[in-house]
Design a protein around this motif. Structure first.
Motif, PDB file in Angstrom:
ATOM      1  N   ASP A 399       0.836  -1.204   0.000  1.00  0.00           N
ATOM      2  CA  ASP A 399       0.000   0.000   0.000  1.00  0.00           C
ATOM      3  C   ASP A 399       0.871   1.255   0.000  1.00  0.00           C
ATOM      4  OD1 ASP A 399      -2.269  -1.561   0.025  1.00  0.00           O
ATOM      5  OD2 ASP A 399      -2.587  -1.402   2.197  1.00  0.00           O
ATOM      6  N   ARG A 402       2.211   1.931  -3.289  1.00  0.00           N
ATOM      7  CA  ARG A 402       1.139   2.085  -4.285  1.00  0.00           C
ATOM      8  C   ARG A 402       1.207   1.005  -5.363  1.00  0.00           C
ATOM      9  NH1 ARG A 402       1.894   6.454  -7.107  1.00  0.00           N
ATOM     10  NH2 ARG A 402       3.880   7.125  -6.226  1.00  0.00           N
ATOM     11  N   THR A 404      -0.808  -1.579  -6.327  1.00  0.00           N
ATOM     12  CA  THR A 404      -2.194  -1.962  -6.055  1.00  0.00           C
ATOM     13  C   THR A 404      -2.621  -3.262  -6.713  1.00  0.00           C
ATOM     14  OG1 THR A 404      -2.921  -0.604  -7.933  1.00  0.00           O
ATOM     15  CG2 THR A 404      -2.853   0.459  -5.762  1.00  0.00           C
TER      16      THR A 404
END
Length: 582
Positions: A399, A402, A404
């Protein structure tokens, strides 16, 4: 300390795992050059890509002379645009339409251009076939090729390099000469019986002077591009080892003058020439892979795209190009659990956590990490999974970065971490370019991946003399009943025919393997992906020089500034010279 990974491995083997766990002529030239290139201080120019390969194969300095320009866009007689580079005795042109043939690099039509107004001179008028022995008559131009000139023409390059004869032999400038479409042969009887009995005239210099090109930017002297050492490193005499010539401290600027070869680059520093490992040098491009434009694999390599379409349900392929910040994707297998790649992720999480605690390095974990990465030990991965805090902490890292596209379907199984090949390519692009970890830890990770066991260097990371190819591979039983095993292969790949700078591709192949195929099938698909990356290197090189200098899509800024002094460079970097000089 520089990374002596071989020493760490020896300690692991000695002590055991358990004891260590605790253009146009006016086109702007590129103002600096880099890996995959030769730098010639004699003229202040560089040589790279397909033109470099053709120059070397054709005979190098003694045949063509030194480069006197940088590669540039050039408009041919037919109106097509190619990449051309001037040498003292030739202009070599890369023709992508002939890629895969002996004609992909051709000599420019210098002989024809320079003699266009001499067609009425006796030597240039169409001739009759010679009755003398040892002659060949070329009907295409109406001229004979005989004796020493015929032997030399056939031996040193023939039609692609020199073209057809456009004159008969005659005296000019104190030599017996003969003009060809792409060259002028000169007979040097003082070297009779040697390779130097025939030489090319300096038509490259003559043509560039005639066109008024010598004062244009493409002909201005350049300096080799720089990189910076990430850590203290050994300057070696050979790419794969050899003698230690010097120890370079972290942050040392080095001039990139050759490579890659066996995962290393040839550099010049402080009067010495040697090799530094890929992982120990900064990249020239640090775009953010998470902002990459995602596009079809067809835009990367049509042959690979066609192959992936044939086996689409079985594979996921992703290639990240930092030069253009594009992410190429193919195959429809979707997210695939990749335990071996997850080990690289666990290593990164451990190092990132240490950095956040203000710790320098992870010496206490060194043996465990060697076992996990270089030996692909699953027990070691279990230890690191627990050490980083398992699923919650790995998810927090993903997270924070980033990333994802990753999933952890089983909170107790690191081997179940899954993503598409494109998502993994983004991760490896971030990791390799130094955007996740400190320079020292980035070098540490890349050196570990370079030193994986030789039997694990397959697929994408199959090593080669003209390559960087490091990363992580693995195969394991597939948990989907219609398949037997999964084979995953990921790494950073660059080729000597690539563009200037250290800007490798992040290449990933994930596959489900049906029972009738076997693990070798998955490894072979990974190797096909690597070879597509090697082919694409030439596309990147040509695209780079098709542009009039660096642009938002092509950024290769020199690292560490320019070389401040190359006064002794020419005496250190030796190149063969012809007996009659330049």
């Amino acid at each position: 300390m520089f990374h002596a990974a071989w020493l760490r491995r020896a300690l692991v083997l000695l002590l055991g795992f358990g004891s260590i766990v605790a253009a146009l002529p006016q086109a702007r030239p590129i103002p600096a050059h880099a890996a995959g290139a030769d730098y010639f201080p004699e003229t202040g120019h560089t040589l790279s890509g397909p033109i470099r390969e053709a120059w070397v194969a054709g005979g190098g300095v003694w045949l063509f002379g030194y480069p006197i320009s940088e590669p540039m866009r050039w408009s041919t007689r037919s109106g097509s645009t190619v990449i051309a580079q001037y040498f003292e005795r030739a202009r070599l042109e890369y023709h992508p339409e002939y890629e895969g043939t002996v004609y992909r690099v051709l000599g420019g039509l210098l002989g024809s251009d320079l003699t266009a107004n001499r067609s009425d001179e006796p030597a240039f008028r169409p001739a009759e076939p010679s009755s003398a022995g040892g002659c060949v008559f070329h009907e295409a131009t109406g001229h004979n090729l005989c004796a020493e000139f015929l032997t030399w023409w056939e031996r040193e390059g023939g039609l692609p390099t020199f073209g057809y004869p456009i004159s008969e032999p005659f005296e000019e400038g104190g030599f017996v000469v003969q003009y060809f479409e792409r060259a002028r042969f000169e007979h040097h009887p003082e070297y009779a019986g040697t390779r130097w009995e025939v030489a090319l005239g300096h038509l490259g210099t003559i043509d560039a002077t005639r066109r008024g090109l010598l004062e244009t930017p493409a002909f201005a002297r350049v300096e080799p591009q720089m990189a910076v050492t990430r850590v203290e490193v050994a300057l070696r005499s050979e790419p794969a080892g050899g003698e230690t010539l010097a120890v370079l401290s972290a942050g040392t600027p080095v001039a990139l003058i050759g490579g890659p070869s066996w995962d290393a680059y040839r550099v010049y520093v402080d009067g010495r020439v040697g090799w530094v490992r890929f992982g120990d040098l900064t990249w020239s491009v640090t775009d953010d892979p998470r902002s990459a434009t995602r596009t079809s694999l067809q835009m990367f390599d049509q042959a690979l795209d066609a192959r992936s379409a044939e086996i689409s349900p079985l594979v996921s392929i992703g290639v990240y190009d930092p030069l253009t910040n594009q992410l190429f994707e193919g195959g429809s297998a979707g997210p695939i659990a990749a335990a071996s790649l997850a080990k690289a992720l666990l290593l990164t999480v451990l190092l990132k956590q240490a950095e956040q605690r203000g710790e320098i390095g992870v010496t206490d974990w060194d043996g465990t990490l060697i076992q996990m990465i270089e030996f692909s030990d699953n027990d070691a991965a279990n230890v690191i999974w627990a050490a980083v805090g398992g699923e919650p902490e790995v998810r927090a890292f993903l997270d924070e970065q980033r990333l994802t596209g990753f999933a952890i379907p089983d909170p107790y199984d690191w081997g179940a971490i899954s993503a598409t090949a494109g998502d993994w390519a983004q991760f490896f692009g971030l990791l390799g370019s130094g955007q996740i970890l400190s320079p020292a830890n980035t070098a540490y990770v890349l050196d570990l991946m370079r030193d994986v066991l030789s039997e694990h260097r397959f697929g994408v990371i199959t090593p080669g003399e003209n390559l960087v190819a490091i990363g992580k591979n693995g195969w394991y039983w597939d948990d989907e009943p219609e398949f037997v095993v999964r084979v995953t292969s990921a790494g950073l790949v660059d080729s000597t025919e690539g563009p200037p700078g250290i800007a490798p591709l992040a290449v990933v192949m994930l596959s489900h393997v049906p029972g009738e195929y076997g693990t070798e099938w998955g490894a072979s698909i990974g190797f096909e992906v690597q070879q597509a990356a090697v082919r694409y290197a030439t596309v990147r090189w040509a695209e780079y020089y098709h542009r009039a200098g660096p642009s938002p899509a092509v950024r290769l800024a020199a690292q560490g500034g320019a070389v401040t002094s190359l006064s002794d460079f020419a005496t250190v970097v030796s190149h063969a010279v012809t007996p009659w000089g330049r």
